[in-house]
Design a protein around this motif. Structure first.
Motif, short mmCIF file in Angstrom:
data_model
loop_
_atom_site.label_atom_id
_atom_site.label_comp_id
_atom_site.label_asym_id
_atom_site.label_seq_id
_atom_site.Cartn_x
_atom_site.Cartn_y
_atom_site.Cartn_z
N TYR A 242 -47.10 106.50 -62.75
CA TYR A 242 -46.87 107.73 -61.94
C TYR A 242 -46.00 108.85 -62.53
N GLY A 243 -46.00 110.02 -62.37
CA GLY A 243 -45.11 110.90 -62.66
C GLY A 243 -45.47 112.43 -62.05
N PHE B 205 -45.17 115.02 -64.58
CA PHE B 205 -45.82 115.61 -65.64
C PHE B 205 -45.76 116.78 -65.71
N HIS C 217 -45.03 117.13 -71.95
CA HIS C 217 -44.20 117.03 -73.17
C HIS C 217 -44.62 115.50 -73.90
N GLY D 154 -42.57 112.97 -74.51
CA GLY D 154 -42.35 111.73 -73.41
C GLY D 154 -43.57 111.51 -72.60
N ARG E 291 -48.93 104.42 -74.32
CA ARG E 291 -48.39 102.94 -74.18
C ARG E 291 -48.86 102.28 -73.04
N LYS F 68 -37.58 117.51 -55.17
CA LYS F 68 -37.86 118.01 -56.51
C LYS F 68 -38.40 119.36 -56.20
N GLY G 77 -41.37 104.79 -66.63
CA GLY G 77 -40.21 104.89 -67.76
C GLY G 77 -38.93 104.13 -67.23
N ARG H 159 -37.71 105.38 -72.36
CA ARG H 159 -38.29 106.66 -72.35
C ARG H 159 -38.13 107.47 -73.79
N SER I 14 -37.31 116.27 -71.84
CA SER I 14 -37.35 115.84 -70.33
C SER I 14 -38.07 117.08 -69.87
N SER I 15 -38.73 117.20 -68.68
CA SER I 15 -39.16 118.43 -68.13
C SER I 15 -37.99 119.36 -67.65
N THR I 16 -36.88 118.56 -67.03
CA THR I 16 -35.70 119.22 -66.70
C THR I 16 -35.15 120.05 -67.87
N ARG J 105 -37.43 123.16 -68.58
CA ARG J 105 -37.18 123.87 -67.47
C ARG J 105 -35.93 124.75 -67.65
N1 CTP Z 1 -40.99 109.70 -69.46
C1 CTP Z 1 -40.76 109.36 -70.71
N2 CTP Z 1 -39.88 110.12 -71.60
C2 CTP Z 1 -39.61 111.07 -71.45
C3 CTP Z 1 -39.51 111.69 -70.28
C4 CTP Z 1 -40.45 111.09 -69.07
O1 CTP Z 1 -41.05 107.95 -71.12
N3 CTP Z 1 -38.63 111.63 -72.42
C5 CTP Z 1 -41.76 108.96 -68.37
C6 CTP Z 1 -40.79 109.10 -67.23
O2 CTP Z 1 -39.80 107.79 -67.25
C7 CTP Z 1 -42.04 108.67 -66.11
C8 CTP Z 1 -43.18 109.73 -66.65
O3 CTP Z 1 -42.78 109.68 -68.01
O4 CTP Z 1 -42.40 107.27 -66.02
C9 CTP Z 1 -43.41 110.76 -66.04
O5 CTP Z 1 -42.04 111.41 -65.78
P1 CTP Z 1 -41.80 112.76 -65.15
O6 CTP Z 1 -40.62 112.46 -64.22
O7 CTP Z 1 -42.75 113.58 -64.67
O8 CTP Z 1 -40.90 113.47 -66.50
P2 CTP Z 1 -39.59 113.94 -66.82
O9 CTP Z 1 -39.68 114.61 -67.95
O10 CTP Z 1 -38.73 112.68 -66.69
O11 CTP Z 1 -39.23 115.14 -65.56
P3 CTP Z 1 -37.97 115.48 -65.00
O12 CTP Z 1 -37.09 115.97 -65.99
O13 CTP Z 1 -38.49 116.40 -64.01
O14 CTP Z 1 -37.22 114.35 -64.28
#
Ligand code: CTP
Length: 443
Positions: free
Chosen positions: A7-8, A10, A14, A16, A23, A46, A93, A114, A119-121, A124
């Motif tokens: 789940y995510g 997304f 990116h 990640g 995987r 969120k 993750g 991870r 990260s999406s954060t 952004r």
């Molecule tokens: N994930 C990952 N490696 C990263 C970022 C995300 O393995 N660098 C994994 C998360 O652990 C999750 C999945 O991708 O199982 C979807 O994550 P999501 O929450 O959509 O992404 P984030 O980049 O973590 O988003 P945010 O920063 O908004 O929390």
């Protein structure tokens, strides 16, 4: 066939995300990916997701790893998905480590490391960031510093107060970059305020009511967006001037009444307008001044129920009356305000020093809707419809003190280049100022 699910959100797809999907797929034969819906993300607080659900689904699809994409719409859905899709392995993750161990009774659960440094954060954060400055009389926050942490693209950096001690203390307490105040020698406020304005994009004004108008005017003249505690001024004509000034300088002037940004309240308005309880006959609102955080004066308390009533019954009231009860010293201790509409009546009960039971009720020809307790900060409402048995509860997640929803909306309004606040229209704010003027003339 080994069936895997992950789940995510997304958002801003990116590396990640790509890696975890790759995987997860490699751990089985069939991969199901759950993408969070917009309303679920809002509900879980969120608020900063940039991409639409369709775009996020499309990005997952394009990786070619997902055999099936589903939408995650509510908390607790994972268990029913695992049963429904006969899932063997849940992959998440490492940021979720331990959180879903309770599902181990139903399938295997694996947390994957991870991908580092993305990260999406973070992505952004690379968009435009707006600097917020606070104008205050004291060193109490009222939530702005805390709430901006939940809205990406905003950062509180400085504070202005006429009182130097308050400014310094606010700055230290909330770890801001700088503070500004009146000049020690001359006691002039403008030079400090000008410096403060030059550092910020958005000004949040939380001073006592009498000073707000001056600061709002000056900030708008400098081309800054303004959020101000309500009421911004007690005079309709002055308020009109301020809105005109904001329009001239192409900035937004937003009155801080968080109620109108809450999903539960908006849903209530929409449902009652769609005849959930038939024709509306009466709206009753009660509030104790002490119970309302930030309710420092009578007007600041009264503006909340008045706003709720205007949102439900509209601006075209016929008459407003204030029925004050005073103590022996002539101080208002209780007020029952009535507003007559062509087909309905609104009553507002305000306990200034006495305690009234906080409640919000809409009575219609076919039933009633209620928000008990602190209705101005609500995450739910209840409906009792005459022909249906029992009470129906409409619930929406509600986090913080409501300010984050206002801030999020402000960013959307800025990026959409809207000319006025679309949650509380200028004319509605003006009507509020008008009613407050009538009430305050009661003597
Ligand atoms: N994930 C990952 N490696 C990263 C970022 C995300 O393995 N660098 C994994 C998360 O652990 C999750 C999945 O991708 O199982 C979807 O994550 P999501 O929450 O959509 O992404 P984030 O980049 O973590 O988003 P945010 O920063 O908004 O929390």
């Amino acid at each position: 066939m080994k069936r895997v699910i992950t789940y995510g959100t997304f958002d801003l797809f990116h590396e990640g995300h790509y890696n975890i999907l790759k995987r997860a797929k490699a751990l089985g034969d069939y991969l199901i990916v759950g993408v969070t819906s917009e309303s679920y993300d809002i509900e879980r607080g969120k608020l900063n997701v940039r991409d639409s659900l369709l775009k996020r689904i499309e990005n997952v699809r394009r990786t070619g790893f997902a055999d099936e994409i589903i939408i995650e719409e509510y908390q607790g859905q994972k268990l029913s998905d695992i049963i429904k899709y006969k899932v063997d392995l849940l992959v998440l993750g490492s940021d979720w480590r331990g959180k879903f161990d309770y599902l181990k009774d139903y399938c295997d659960v694996k947390y994957l490391e991870r991908t580092k440094n993305i990260s999406s954060t973070e992505l952004r954060g690379e968009g435009s960031t707006y600097t917020v400055g606070v104008v205050t009389d004291d060193d109490e926050d009222s939530g702005i510093v805390w709430e901006t942490k939940y809205v990406s693209g905003l950062h509180v950096e400085c504070v202005f107060s006429e009182n130097e001690d308050a400014a310094r203390s606010f700055c230290d307490k909330y770890e801001l970059d700088s503070y500004y105040c009146v000049e020690a020698q001359t006691s002039e406020w403008e030079p400090g305020f000008d410096c403060f304005l030059s550092q910020v994009d958005i000004v949040y004004i939380k001073t006592e009511q009498a000073k707000r108008e001056l600061y709002i005017r000056k900030a708008l003249e400098s081309g800054k967006h303004v959020i101000s505690d309500a009421p911004m001024t007690g005079n309709k004509e002055k308020l009109k001037e301020l809105f005109a000034l904001a329009a001239k300088n192409k900035v937004l002037l937003v009155e801080k009444i968080t109620l109108v940004y809450l999903r539960a309240f908006n849903q209530l308005v929409w449902q009652t307008h769609s005849a959930l309880v038939g024709e509306i006959v009466s709206v009753k609102c009660s509030i104790s001044q002490d119970h309302f955080e930030g309710g420092r004066s009578f007007s600041e308390t009264a503006v909340q129920p008045l706003c709720a009533i205007i949102k439900i019954l509209g601006k075209n009231y016929l008459e407003v009356k204030s029925n004050v009860v005073k103590d022996k010293a002539g101080k208002c201790i209780y007020d029952m305000i009535t507003m007559r509409y062509p087909d309905a009546l609104a009553t507002i009960e305000i306990g200034t020093t006495v305690d009234v039971e906080d409640e919000f009720v809409v009575i219609g020809t076919k039933g009633r809707v209620t928000i008990p307790n602190d209705w101005w900060n609500t995450g739910y409402f209840e409906a009792k419809i005459d022909d249906s048995k029992g009470l129906k509860r409409y619930c929406f997640n509600f986090e913080g003190n409501g300010l984050r929803y206002l801030l999020q909306e402000l960013l959307i309004m800025i990026s959409d280049e809207r000319t006025e606040c679309t949650r509380l229209f200028n004319e509605e704010s003006e009507t509020l100022a008008d009613i407050l003027e009538i009430i305050n003339q009661r003597g």
